[in-house]
Motif scaffolding. Sequence first.
Motif, mmCIF file in Angstrom:
data_model
loop_
_atom_site.group_PDB
_atom_site.id
_atom_site.type_symbol
_atom_site.label_atom_id
_atom_site.label_comp_id
_atom_site.label_asym_id
_atom_site.label_seq_id
_atom_site.Cartn_x
_atom_site.Cartn_y
_atom_site.Cartn_z
ATOM 1 N N ARG A 145 -38.790 -71.204 -48.386
ATOM 2 C CA ARG A 145 -40.115 -71.548 -48.924
ATOM 3 C C ARG A 145 -40.021 -71.975 -50.384
ATOM 4 O O ARG A 145 -40.643 -72.960 -50.803
ATOM 5 C CB ARG A 145 -41.065 -70.357 -48.784
ATOM 6 C CG ARG A 145 -41.735 -70.271 -47.432
ATOM 7 C CD ARG A 145 -42.450 -68.965 -47.244
ATOM 8 N NE ARG A 145 -41.502 -67.868 -47.040
ATOM 9 C CZ ARG A 145 -41.847 -66.591 -46.922
ATOM 10 N NH1 ARG A 145 -43.114 -66.242 -47.034
ATOM 11 N NH2 ARG A 145 -40.933 -65.664 -46.713
ATOM 12 N N VAL B 103 -41.847 -72.807 -44.598
ATOM 13 C CA VAL B 103 -42.378 -71.632 -43.889
ATOM 14 C C VAL B 103 -41.677 -71.457 -42.545
ATOM 15 O O VAL B 103 -41.271 -70.349 -42.173
ATOM 16 C CB VAL B 103 -43.907 -71.759 -43.697
ATOM 17 C CG1 VAL B 103 -44.428 -70.655 -42.784
ATOM 18 C CG2 VAL B 103 -44.618 -71.692 -45.048
ATOM 19 N N TRP B 104 -41.522 -72.547 -41.811
ATOM 20 C CA TRP B 104 -40.861 -72.467 -40.504
ATOM 21 C C TRP B 104 -39.417 -71.979 -40.643
ATOM 22 O O TRP B 104 -38.937 -71.189 -39.833
ATOM 23 C CB TRP B 104 -40.883 -73.830 -39.816
ATOM 24 C CG TRP B 104 -42.194 -74.159 -39.166
ATOM 25 C CD1 TRP B 104 -43.415 -73.647 -39.484
ATOM 26 C CD2 TRP B 104 -42.412 -75.076 -38.091
ATOM 27 N NE1 TRP B 104 -44.388 -74.205 -38.688
ATOM 28 C CE2 TRP B 104 -43.796 -75.078 -37.814
ATOM 29 C CE3 TRP B 104 -41.577 -75.903 -37.354
ATOM 30 C CZ2 TRP B 104 -44.358 -75.866 -36.821
ATOM 31 C CZ3 TRP B 104 -42.130 -76.700 -36.362
ATOM 32 C CH2 TRP B 104 -43.512 -76.676 -36.099
ATOM 33 N N ASP C 3 -38.177 -70.025 -42.870
ATOM 34 C CA ASP C 3 -38.139 -68.593 -43.148
ATOM 35 C C ASP C 3 -38.594 -67.762 -41.959
ATOM 36 O O ASP C 3 -38.332 -66.565 -41.891
ATOM 37 C CB ASP C 3 -39.000 -68.265 -44.376
ATOM 38 C CG ASP C 3 -38.312 -68.629 -45.691
ATOM 39 O OD1 ASP C 3 -37.071 -68.714 -45.689
ATOM 40 O OD2 ASP C 3 -39.016 -68.828 -46.699
ATOM 41 N N ARG C 4 -39.291 -68.384 -41.010
ATOM 42 C CA ARG C 4 -39.767 -67.663 -39.820
ATOM 43 C C ARG C 4 -38.792 -67.751 -38.656
ATOM 44 O O ARG C 4 -38.617 -66.790 -37.903
ATOM 45 C CB ARG C 4 -41.114 -68.232 -39.364
ATOM 46 C CG ARG C 4 -42.316 -67.822 -40.197
ATOM 47 C CD ARG C 4 -43.586 -68.327 -39.531
ATOM 48 N NE ARG C 4 -44.792 -67.854 -40.213
ATOM 49 C CZ ARG C 4 -46.025 -68.051 -39.747
ATOM 50 N NH1 ARG C 4 -46.197 -68.720 -38.616
ATOM 51 N NH2 ARG C 4 -47.067 -67.597 -40.403
ATOM 52 N N ALA D 16 -43.164 -61.850 -45.287
ATOM 53 C CA ALA D 16 -44.106 -62.577 -44.439
ATOM 54 C C ALA D 16 -45.470 -61.913 -44.452
ATOM 55 O O ALA D 16 -45.579 -60.707 -44.303
ATOM 56 C CB ALA D 16 -43.573 -62.641 -43.009
ATOM 57 N N ASP E 231 -47.841 -66.699 -45.839
ATOM 58 C CA ASP E 231 -46.418 -66.940 -46.075
ATOM 59 C C ASP E 231 -46.213 -67.979 -47.171
ATOM 60 O O ASP E 231 -45.306 -67.862 -48.000
ATOM 61 C CB ASP E 231 -45.753 -67.403 -44.786
ATOM 62 C CG ASP E 231 -45.555 -66.270 -43.797
ATOM 63 O OD1 ASP E 231 -45.841 -65.114 -44.164
ATOM 64 O OD2 ASP E 231 -45.126 -66.532 -42.666
ATOM 65 N N VAL F 188 -37.700 -59.767 -43.960
ATOM 66 C CA VAL F 188 -38.689 -60.653 -43.354
ATOM 67 C C VAL F 188 -40.062 -59.995 -43.361
ATOM 68 O O VAL F 188 -41.086 -60.610 -43.670
ATOM 69 C CB VAL F 188 -38.275 -61.007 -41.912
ATOM 70 C CG1 VAL F 188 -39.346 -61.840 -41.241
ATOM 71 C CG2 VAL F 188 -36.942 -61.760 -41.909
ATOM 72 N N LYS F 189 -40.113 -58.711 -43.041
ATOM 73 C CA LYS F 189 -41.380 -58.000 -43.000
ATOM 74 C C LYS F 189 -42.012 -57.937 -44.383
ATOM 75 O O LYS F 189 -43.228 -58.092 -44.547
ATOM 76 C CB LYS F 189 -41.155 -56.581 -42.464
ATOM 77 C CG LYS F 189 -42.440 -55.768 -42.347
ATOM 78 C CD LYS F 189 -42.148 -54.390 -41.771
ATOM 79 C CE LYS F 189 -43.441 -53.566 -41.683
ATOM 80 N NZ LYS F 189 -43.162 -52.214 -41.136
#
Length: 428
Positions: free
Chosen positions: A349, A70-71, A73-74, A206, A213, A202-203
């Motif tokens: 992810r 998750v991190w 991808d963020r 997420a 996520d 990303v929008k």
Amino acid sequence: MTSLVPGVLRDEPQFARLFIGQSLSVLGDRVSFVAVPFAVLSVGGSASDVGLVAASGLLPMLLFTLVGGVWADRFRRHRIMLVSDVVRCAVQALIAVLLLTGVAEVSHLVLLMIVFGTADAFFMPAATGLVPLVVGPDRLREANALRGFVLSSGLVIGPALAGGLVAVAGPGGALALDTLTFAVSAAFLARLTPRETAPEAVKDMAGGTFLADLRAGWVQVRGRTWVWSAMGAMSVYHVVVLPSVFVLGPVLAEREWGGAASWSVVVAAFGIGSVVGDVCAYRLKVARPMALAAAALAVASCQAVIIGSGGSLALIAVLEAVTGVAVSLFFVLWETSLQTHIPQAALSRVSSYDYLLSAGLMPLGLVLAGPVSESLGVRPTLYAMTFLAVPAALALLCVPAVRRLPAHAVGTGSGTGGVRTAAAAGPP
């Protein structure tokens, strides 16, 4: 001279920078691969302790790999990798000091490997997701093959170097080299400037919260039969087959083959085969990559019975080289398929679920391998491993979605450029 340099390194400067830094780090990793089991044995550890220390480095995968996905991808993936390298550098330095000063105990190694494994859990999903951001979509297979080539070459050079270092300076001296390579890798990552994931992607992917996520990543896994079935087969490989390499192989080498030097020969032979497999993966254009990957996994799953065959060291080394070809083919084709067919914004992810269900579960096999072998015997345990693993790989080959998965994303020429289209069209 430039013709000797692979085109992907000439045309993709950011990938070249990543490639150089990781190449040096891999050399240290391969030295560590040989040194750690003998470090445990050098402080009075048993076969079960070897498995326990190895499992300690992998156990954090169960706890943190999904967080790492998750991190990654963020946030900026190469920054996560940089922090991970710094942490692992510090851990290896401390282990080396403890061993060189003669105060190391098995409990120390277990605790420090937990910290090391935690950093690994964040590094690996980020590394998989970073490649499409530093190389064009039509060069993914070449990039992954080159990354695999480095890993495989490290298996040839690293064990030979490790054998000499362990003999001359002990396991602590060998791990001190790994410390330096992590520092070099961190320096190259600090200078990396990869592309950013498209804001609209990303929008779309997420959900705002961590759990949302995480669920979005799981949707990508469960909606693709070829993904979750391959992850299942890999879980069997990691839990059942790899303990023969990480635990029982070194134990058998210590008891019957003459110790670390002989085991280094086997590991180096596997590395030579892996180099051949990576060269094949670089040059071959496969229309149905996962079909070939599944067949390769079946060959790779024979490692346990080869190690326990009772054959000469030369024969075992040759057969391990064959499985090295298969392992390289499988992982290059698998990673390229993920990077081609999974939306870029969810790639880390999805890869984190991959590591969770494969490497994350491997501690179970590592912990059980020692006690089971002490009860049944080393060789019967190795035979049983093969009896379980090979049918699982062959079952993967029977899955239609695996056999039919194309090399390119639906509706495009190749690569991640068609990821959104492929996702909209539905999983194969």
